[in-house]
Design an enzyme around this catalytic site. Sequence first.
Site, PDB file in Angstrom:
ATOM      1  N   ARG A  70     -11.514  -4.448 -13.651  1.00 28.71           N
ATOM      2  CA  ARG A  70     -10.400  -5.356 -13.342  1.00 28.71           C
ATOM      3  C   ARG A  70     -10.939  -6.783 -13.449  1.00 28.71           C
ATOM      4  O   ARG A  70     -11.934  -7.117 -12.827  1.00 28.71           O
ATOM      5  CB  ARG A  70      -9.857  -5.120 -11.933  1.00 28.71           C
ATOM      6  CG  ARG A  70      -9.351  -3.706 -11.670  1.00 28.71           C
ATOM      7  CD  ARG A  70      -8.652  -3.630 -10.316  1.00 28.71           C
ATOM      8  NE  ARG A  70      -8.546  -2.270  -9.855  1.00 28.71           N
ATOM      9  CZ  ARG A  70      -7.595  -1.416 -10.229  1.00 28.71           C
ATOM     10  NH1 ARG A  70      -6.682  -1.790 -11.088  1.00 28.71           N
ATOM     11  NH2 ARG A  70      -7.569  -0.187  -9.729  1.00 28.71           N
ATOM     12  N   ARG A  91      -6.026   1.698 -12.977  1.00 24.92           N
ATOM     13  CA  ARG A  91      -4.620   1.877 -12.611  1.00 24.92           C
ATOM     14  C   ARG A  91      -3.931   0.548 -12.280  1.00 24.92           C
ATOM     15  O   ARG A  91      -4.442  -0.261 -11.517  1.00 24.92           O
ATOM     16  CB  ARG A  91      -4.508   2.828 -11.424  1.00 24.92           C
ATOM     17  CG  ARG A  91      -3.054   3.125 -11.021  1.00 24.92           C
ATOM     18  CD  ARG A  91      -2.996   4.141  -9.909  1.00 24.92           C
ATOM     19  NE  ARG A  91      -3.429   5.443 -10.365  1.00 24.92           N
ATOM     20  CZ  ARG A  91      -4.112   6.312  -9.621  1.00 24.92           C
ATOM     21  NH1 ARG A  91      -4.470   5.996  -8.409  1.00 24.92           N
ATOM     22  NH2 ARG A  91      -4.436   7.488 -10.108  1.00 24.92           N
ATOM     23  N   ARG A 139     -14.188   2.368   5.248  1.00 27.36           N
ATOM     24  CA  ARG A 139     -12.990   1.553   5.444  1.00 27.36           C
ATOM     25  C   ARG A 139     -11.705   2.373   5.406  1.00 27.36           C
ATOM     26  O   ARG A 139     -10.826   2.209   6.227  1.00 27.36           O
ATOM     27  CB  ARG A 139     -12.917   0.459   4.366  1.00 27.36           C
ATOM     28  CG  ARG A 139     -11.762  -0.508   4.557  1.00 27.36           C
ATOM     29  CD  ARG A 139     -11.464  -1.269   3.279  1.00 27.36           C
ATOM     30  NE  ARG A 139     -10.779  -0.450   2.292  1.00 27.36           N
ATOM     31  CZ  ARG A 139     -10.936  -0.559   0.980  1.00 27.36           C
ATOM     32  NH1 ARG A 139     -11.788  -1.420   0.495  1.00 27.36           N
ATOM     33  NH2 ARG A 139     -10.259   0.223   0.156  1.00 27.36           N
ATOM     34  N   HIS A 160     -16.502   2.731 -14.321  1.00 27.68           N
ATOM     35  CA  HIS A 160     -16.239   2.000 -13.084  1.00 27.68           C
ATOM     36  C   HIS A 160     -17.447   1.175 -12.647  1.00 27.68           C
ATOM     37  O   HIS A 160     -17.355   0.364 -11.722  1.00 27.68           O
ATOM     38  CB  HIS A 160     -15.842   3.010 -11.995  1.00 27.68           C
ATOM     39  CG  HIS A 160     -15.291   2.405 -10.751  1.00 27.68           C
ATOM     40  ND1 HIS A 160     -15.954   2.423  -9.548  1.00 27.68           N
ATOM     41  CD2 HIS A 160     -14.127   1.755 -10.510  1.00 27.68           C
ATOM     42  CE1 HIS A 160     -15.231   1.825  -8.623  1.00 27.68           C
ATOM     43  NE2 HIS A 160     -14.114   1.404  -9.177  1.00 27.68           N
ATOM     44  N   HIS A 190     -15.434  -3.857   1.013  1.00 27.95           N
ATOM     45  CA  HIS A 190     -15.458  -3.175  -0.282  1.00 27.95           C
ATOM     46  C   HIS A 190     -16.865  -2.838  -0.756  1.00 27.95           C
ATOM     47  O   HIS A 190     -17.033  -2.014  -1.648  1.00 27.95           O
ATOM     48  CB  HIS A 190     -14.751  -4.059  -1.327  1.00 27.95           C
ATOM     49  CG  HIS A 190     -14.390  -3.357  -2.585  1.00 27.95           C
ATOM     50  ND1 HIS A 190     -15.093  -3.531  -3.766  1.00 27.95           N
ATOM     51  CD2 HIS A 190     -13.404  -2.470  -2.863  1.00 27.95           C
ATOM     52  CE1 HIS A 190     -14.542  -2.787  -4.709  1.00 27.95           C
ATOM     53  NE2 HIS A 190     -13.527  -2.137  -4.191  1.00 27.95           N
ATOM     54  N   ASN A 250       0.827  -1.209   0.000  1.00 27.00           N
ATOM     55  CA  ASN A 250       0.000   0.000   0.000  1.00 27.00           C
ATOM     56  C   ASN A 250       0.858   1.254   0.000  1.00 27.00           C
ATOM     57  O   ASN A 250       0.594   2.217  -0.722  1.00 27.00           O
ATOM     58  CB  ASN A 250      -0.903   0.019   1.242  1.00 27.00           C
ATOM     59  CG  ASN A 250      -2.050  -0.959   1.169  1.00 27.00           C
ATOM     60  OD1 ASN A 250      -2.336  -1.527   0.127  1.00 27.00           O
ATOM     61  ND2 ASN A 250      -2.710  -1.170   2.295  1.00 27.00           N
TER      62      ASN A 250
END
Length: 720
Positions: free
Chosen positions: A381, A411, A570, A441, A598, A59
């Site tokens: 993704r 990304r 989160r 997205h 998520h 991260n």
Amino acid sequence: MTIVHDSDDMPSDLTSAPERYVNRELSWLSFNRRVLAEAENLRYPLLERLRFLSISASNLDEFTMIRIAGLEGQASRGIETTAIDGTSPRQQLDAIRDDLLVIEARQQEALETLRELLFREGVRIANIDQLDNAEIDWLREYFATEIVPLITPQAIDPSHPFPFVANMGMGAIFRLKRGKRKGDLVEMVLIPSGVPRFVRVPGDPVAYVAIEQLITRFADVLFPGFKILGDGLFRVLRDSDIEVEEEAEDLVRFFRTAIQRRRRGRAVLLELDSDCDAAAEALLREQFDVDPAMIVKTEGMLSLRHLDSICNEPRPDLKFAPFDPRYPERILAHDGDCFSAIREKDIVIHHPYESFEVVVDFLHQAANDPAVVSIKQTLYRAGDQSPVIAALIEGAQNGKAVTAVVELKARFDEERNIHWASELERAGVQVIYGFTDLKTHAKVSLIVRREEEGYRTYCHFGTGNYHPVNARIYTDLSFFTADPALGRDAAKLFNYVTGYVEPSTLEALAISPLGLRERLEQLIDREMANVAEGKPAGIWCKLNAITDRRMIDKLYEASDAGVPIYMIVRGICSLRAGVPGLSENIRVKSVIGRFLEHGRIWAFANGHELPSRKAEVYLTSADAMSRNLDRRVEVLVPITNKTVHDQVLGQVLLASILDTEQSWALGPDGEYYRMRVGEGGFNCHEYFMSNPSLSGRGSALKSQEVPHLSLGGAAQGKPS
């Protein structure tokens, strides 16, 4: 430098003061400290703690390559655009660097603690000098036969200029002397990306040794006849952001070039080992144009992100107990026929507790069903080995009209997505890349099927990506429906992305950037109106991040009007919670645990006490960030089916609010504090792992022992 102020030091008027917001970058660093705290969590198995340490390091690398690089770019160009808290790029960089050093030192402390604890359990993360002679001899032989053929020493002198070091590149630099030669010889050895970072030394106890230790310890194998005068280890991180040029005529060609540029981006961080030879250090400092404040000497191991490879050691006693996701009972009750189950009633699937395989099966069934006419799919993704891609290819080969909206601007997945787009096009799939200036997205599948009554549309809306690996780690929601209004709206969404046909009206969905923000604001306004009319009001939401100033101000306004707001955020939270006169009716918590939270959910009381069947509940792909609300194509999906509504509100959202054992409460001072752990605590991950399937159990939900929530109790982390 202090950016977040203690509430006691705040100005009395917070209507326009920058103190009403928390800096985005410092809030992200706070999130990563919470991740790192899981590496220190005594309740977790040791290899899982090591994995959290690896995640925190990974991260931090991404944060450096994107966020720090972006701020440095602004500062170097004299751009004085201020952040939400009023700080300039330079002020943010100063504060960030202070935090970075503290976090990195804490990471090294965590590693040393875990080394010692793992050693007691027979797993050594060893310094080579700690090994016995037989193990060192084995490593020397391994190095000579397996590593030496893969690495290339490079002399550095006037005829051999300093070599290029790619992003995340790591290497060793040596100062050598041979015979009576007057000057020193400088050599560099770059570690190829294909070489394993840790070498597993067989035996009992097992030992893992970092590859860079082999290179420095056995330098005599590389440089026979030379005297080693000094050496040093280093690592480089580079600017990895890709800015899309609006005039780019060919997005695929642009991204192929941009990916190559990223590997050669401006150096942002130079990391050196603490024992680096002084002359070697001077050369590295000279060659890399890095801000001196971003040249870090590390007391310990470089690049902790690769520690996750050690977590593959076959020691189940040092890991979480295995968990196998359940296959949705509703689908099984229909003999595996996804369309029959969805046609009967809407279904919600809660990943990772319920299997992602149902999403794959939904698409595979569509690909092979003679009645299916067309398949449309968004892809943000998809992963390396994607069964979703395979299903789309299968559908095209079976004569279906298949359309895939592939987002090239995801990304660090740009290269993979270009590859998948090529594979899909080769199979006959119509591939669309969407907008140049907007990321697509939204997570949507749309399948049109010819049935006796005519054409019927089946939709899947997700809060997470179509990524089978992430679906075992991330908590997300998959919503399946054959609702005609949602199907018509989903078709308009695809037309908007593929043909730029902006929908004039939508029956149920809200889409950003065309009205999702406005829909949420209208719902918040209604809660304020209910308070004014003396009706019950409330807002619950679960997000990954909230940084949008306008949305934060709207929630502050609602708090001031008396609307109780409970938020599970989160990660980044630029909103200040529980501040008298500003946000005293807002509570914020962060859940960090075995799975990565998520799912994104909004719930509005709608004149009734939460949780209530009269509440309005929405799933969304969007966080409360400006990029999601203004610069991405996102969806907000209303949940109207009674069973699904109860599952999302009364189980998923409620259990997240009730959780204490993995929760951190955000205080008015901008700091996070662990909630109660142990006796009387509640763990939402364990609850969902141990309870029956959520998917469409109907009246069986009434027997579920979900604790009743009173907001006052939840604010203290106490189910009641």
